[in-house]
Design a protein around this motif. Structure first.
Motif, short mmCIF file in Angstrom:
data_model
loop_
_atom_site.label_atom_id
_atom_site.label_comp_id
_atom_site.label_asym_id
_atom_site.label_seq_id
_atom_site.Cartn_x
_atom_site.Cartn_y
_atom_site.Cartn_z
N PHE A 18 5.92 2.47 6.20
CA PHE A 18 6.13 3.84 6.66
C PHE A 18 6.14 3.92 8.18
CE2 PHE A 18 4.17 7.74 8.29
CZ PHE A 18 5.07 8.70 7.83
N TYR A 19 5.17 3.30 8.82
CA TYR A 19 5.11 3.34 10.28
C TYR A 19 6.30 2.63 10.91
CZ TYR A 19 0.32 4.98 9.66
OH TYR A 19 -0.78 5.70 9.30
N LYS A 21 9.32 2.43 9.65
CA LYS A 21 10.46 3.34 9.52
C LYS A 21 10.35 4.50 10.51
CE LYS A 21 11.50 2.51 4.61
NZ LYS A 21 11.53 3.13 3.26
N THR A 22 9.14 5.05 10.64
CA THR A 22 8.94 6.21 11.53
C THR A 22 9.25 5.86 12.97
OG1 THR A 22 7.24 7.18 10.10
CG2 THR A 22 7.24 7.84 12.42
N TYR A 203 9.33 9.92 6.71
CA TYR A 203 9.41 9.21 7.98
C TYR A 203 10.41 9.86 8.94
CZ TYR A 203 13.06 6.94 5.15
OH TYR A 203 14.12 6.69 4.31
#
Length: 229
Positions: A18-19, A21-22, A203
């Motif tokens: 997730f991080y 992608k963000t 994200y």
């Protein structure tokens, strides 16, 4: 069936995805902003028009239009279920930021004869953003209390900007310094919220919220450097 879960509740591996992608989308947003600026600053009629809009009530109208587009773009990115609509909202917001930045960047470039001030502001902004992000990820401080502070702070700032336009006074260095603090608080709060309250599928909205805070920080750091030049 919606199978997304809060980032705070998933495994370390899923959090890392997730991080990644963000912050990848944040970096791509910054790149898109730079590319858009490189094009917009070469369109002389547009630059002249936007410079003319920085005077008095015209600037207020431009800011009003920017806030409206911001509201539409953020709603598209946050509330849309489909990824294409989320990307459209993100792209619309990046374009709006690029347009509103044109007068400031033009003045910064042609008043100093180069990109030195912009590069300095970018380095300071990047360093401060990174430091604030590290604080959120390496401490257990609950930054949710900043929500009320930010709401009040932004309303006060909007009131000060409108008053400055109406009564014709320059808000000056200390206002810009206060806005840097406000933008820094926004980065802390948004990063904390993304870490604890976002779903693993959000994200794109996460990247948009960080991009918005990053651009606000960059704007006022650049203004401070320009005022001291």
């Amino acid at each position: 069936m919606n199978t997304t879960r809060l980032v705070a509740e998933v495994s370390t591996e899923e959090q890392a995805v997730f991080y990644k992608k963000t912050y990848l989308h944040l970096a791509l947003g910054v790149l898109a902003f730079i590319l858009a600026e490189s094009v917009l600053l070469r369109i002389e009629p547009l630059v002249e028009f936007l410079l003319s809009m920085t005077q008095g009530y015209l600037w207020l109208a431009l800011l009003g239009g920017f806030m409206l587009i911001t509201w539409v773009a953020q709603n598209m990115a946050v509330k849309a279920v489909s990824k294409p609509k989320q990307y459209l909202g993100y792209g619309l917001y990046i374009l709006a930021e690029a347009i509103i930045f044109v007068p400031l960047l033009y003045i910064a470039i042609y008043s100093t004869g180069g990109f030195d001030l912009i590069n300095q502001a970018a380095i300071i902004t990047g360093g401060l953003f990174t430091g604030l992000s590290i604080i959120v990820f390496t401490t257990r401080i609950n930054f949710s209390f900043l929500k009320s502070v930010l709401i009040i702070g932004f309303f006060v700032a909007i009131g000060a900007i409108i008053s400055g336009i109406i009564f014709g006074f320059d808000l000056g260095f200390w206002f810009s310094a206060a806005m840097v603090l406000l933008a820094s608080g926004s980065i802390l709060y948004n990063t904390y919220t993304i870490k604890n309250n976002y779903d693993t599928d959000q994200y794109i909205p996460a990247a948009l919220s960080l991009f918005a805070s990053l651009m606000l920080l960059f704007w006022y750091i650049l203004r401070i450097l320009m005022s001291r030049n």
